[in-house]
Scaffold this active site. Structure first.
Site, PDB file in Angstrom:
ATOM      1  N   GLN A   1      46.043  37.818  44.278  1.00  0.00           N
ATOM      2  CA  GLN A   1      46.363  36.097  44.703  1.00  0.00           C
ATOM      3  C   GLN A   1      45.119  35.362  44.340  1.00  0.00           C
ATOM      4  O   GLN A   1      44.350  35.099  45.180  1.00  0.00           O
ATOM      5  CB  GLN A   1      46.449  36.254  46.167  1.00  0.00           C
ATOM      6  CG  GLN A   1      48.063  36.880  46.346  1.00  0.00           C
ATOM      7  CD  GLN A   1      48.401  36.773  47.659  1.00  0.00           C
ATOM      8  OE1 GLN A   1      48.357  35.631  48.254  1.00  0.00           O
ATOM      9  NE2 GLN A   1      48.738  37.775  48.498  1.00  0.00           N
TER      10      GLN A   1
ATOM     11  N   ASP B   1      50.907  44.969  29.455  1.00  0.00           N
ATOM     12  CA  ASP B   1      51.022  43.470  29.570  1.00  0.00           C
ATOM     13  C   ASP B   1      49.883  42.988  28.786  1.00  0.00           C
ATOM     14  O   ASP B   1      48.786  43.628  28.683  1.00  0.00           O
ATOM     15  CB  ASP B   1      51.127  42.897  30.869  1.00  0.00           C
ATOM     16  CG  ASP B   1      50.320  43.388  31.886  1.00  0.00           C
ATOM     17  OD1 ASP B   1      48.790  43.461  31.526  1.00  0.00           O
ATOM     18  OD2 ASP B   1      50.459  43.304  33.088  1.00  0.00           O
TER      19      ASP B   1
ATOM     20  N   LYS C   1      54.909  41.845  28.779  1.00  0.00           N
ATOM     21  CA  LYS C   1      55.730  41.982  29.938  1.00  0.00           C
ATOM     22  C   LYS C   1      55.771  40.348  30.626  1.00  0.00           C
ATOM     23  O   LYS C   1      54.930  39.572  30.395  1.00  0.00           O
ATOM     24  CB  LYS C   1      54.772  42.850  30.892  1.00  0.00           C
ATOM     25  CG  LYS C   1      55.500  42.705  32.272  1.00  0.00           C
ATOM     26  CD  LYS C   1      54.565  43.459  33.232  1.00  0.00           C
ATOM     27  CE  LYS C   1      53.667  42.961  34.158  1.00  0.00           C
ATOM     28  NZ  LYS C   1      52.722  43.479  34.804  1.00  0.00           N
TER      29      LYS C   1
HETATM   30  C1  R5P Z   1      49.665  42.701  36.860  1.00  0.00           C
HETATM   31  O1  R5P Z   1      49.121  42.054  36.216  1.00  0.00           O
HETATM   32  C2  R5P Z   1      48.643  44.142  37.333  1.00  0.00           C
HETATM   33  O2  R5P Z   1      47.807  44.349  36.343  1.00  0.00           O
HETATM   34  C3  R5P Z   1      49.876  45.342  37.335  1.00  0.00           C
HETATM   35  O3  R5P Z   1      50.292  45.406  36.030  1.00  0.00           O
HETATM   36  C4  R5P Z   1      50.651  45.122  38.436  1.00  0.00           C
HETATM   37  O4  R5P Z   1      50.147  44.681  39.783  1.00  0.00           O
HETATM   38  C5  R5P Z   1      51.496  46.287  38.765  1.00  0.00           C
HETATM   39  O5  R5P Z   1      52.515  45.985  39.907  1.00  0.00           O
HETATM   40  P1  R5P Z   1      53.865  46.790  39.907  1.00  0.00           P
HETATM   41  O6  R5P Z   1      53.508  48.066  39.980  1.00  0.00           O
HETATM   42  O7  R5P Z   1      54.254  46.358  41.085  1.00  0.00           O
HETATM   43  O8  R5P Z   1      54.577  46.380  38.819  1.00  0.00           O
END
Ligand code: R5P
Length: 291
Positions: A95, A167, A190
């Site tokens: 955040q 991503d 992503k």
């Molecule tokens: C996002 O930008 C982070 O680098 C992670 O890919 C993300 O926080 C992973 O969260 P979740 O396991 O809930 O998809």
């Protein structure tokens, strides 16, 4: 003579002991009593002396572990003018900006709180963004667990491995990981719906993954949504085995089960968050950053 007292919060007790041992410093643990209404009371097991290093990760229950970290720093300040907050996993780091109008940037508040309770400096492992680090108004350092994770993967017998970031935001991390492992990397695209949290992966053709072992590299695995979607997509591209690795495995609810069901052979994470998958120790990099 020991240089530091390492004060281990209950969320990072084992890691704090390891850091103290590497620094050849005194270790003091803490006791936590949680009252029926949910309030926690933290007690130091002994009096700290000299420069103090407080170690407490802020993983679920996030708000409780946050308040305990702040309480420990504030208490440590009574014994020393130099209190180094080591927060291996810093909850709220994602955040770090407003994604939608009127959202509160809570990371900014947390940065102010660490200064307010008296932290002289702060060290975090693999922070999500430099933007989050820059919100601190005290010296703030990020240390990387990537080389420690790579050491683990070097011991595995992987078939023509390829590093994949789920991503674009993880581009630099994947590049760094691939560089240390001496292999190639690719980046998937992503998309996350900011209102629903739903994740989708762009379905472009990636012939280069065919028959290769994949190492999916992320900073955090929380709900597992990103890794599940990436793994499902990579399977359609006929890859061989998939390993998922991250610094911080929050693994909410049945995340681990869903990740395995999506075809991931193993999840490898560090002890910034202790758990079944946290097989890589970050105490060497933290101790090095402190000494
Ligand atoms: C996002 O930008 C982070 O680098 C992670 O890919 C993300 O926080 C992973 O969260 P979740 O396991 O809930 O998809």
């Amino acid at each position: 003579m020991t240089k530091f007292t390492v004060l281990g919060g209950t969320s990072s007790d084992q890691l704090a002991r390891k850091i103290a041992s590497r620094l050849q410093s005194k270790y003091i643990g803490t006791e936590l009593r949680v009252f029926p209404d949910g309030e926690g009371k933290v007690t130091l097991k002994a009096k700290p002396t000299g420069k103090i290093v407080v170690v407490q990760s802020i993983y679920p229950p996030v708000d409780s572990n946050l308040i305990r970290a702040l309480a420990l720093v504030s208490e440590a300040k009574k014994y020393s003018s130099q209190v180094h907050a080591v927060i291996p996993y810093l909850g709220y780091q994602r955040q770090d900006r407003q994604f939608l109008p009127r959202e509160v940037v809570t990371m900014s508040l947390i940065a102010k709180l660490f200064k307010a309770v008296g932290a002289s400096k702060i060290t975090i492992v693999d922070i999500h963004s430099m933007r989050a680090l820059n919100l601190f108004q005290i010296p703030a350092k990020n240390v990387s667990a990537v080389e420690e994770l790579v050491k683990y993967f070097k011991r595995l017998k992987l078939r023509n491995p390829l590093v994949v970031s789920p991503d674009v935001g993880g581009w630099q991390r994947a590049k760094n990981f691939a560089h240390h492992l001496g292999v190639d990397f690719i980046v998937l695209e992503k998309h996350r719906d900011r209102r629903t949290g739903k994740v989708t992966i762009e379905q472009a053709d990636h012939d280069e993954v065919r028959n290769r072992d994949i190492i999916l590299v992320d900073d955090i695995i929380s709900t597992g949504g990103s890794i599940v979607k990436a793994a499902q997509y990579l399977k359609t591209q006929k890859c061989a085995r998939i390993y998922a690795t991250c610094t911080h495995a929050v693994l909410i609810g049945d995340a681990e089960k869903r990740i395995k069901q999506a075809g991931v052979t193993r999840i490898v994470s560090t002890n910034t968050i202790p758990g079944k998958t946290s097989v890589v120790d970050v105490s060497p990099v933290i101790a090095k950053a402190i000494s």
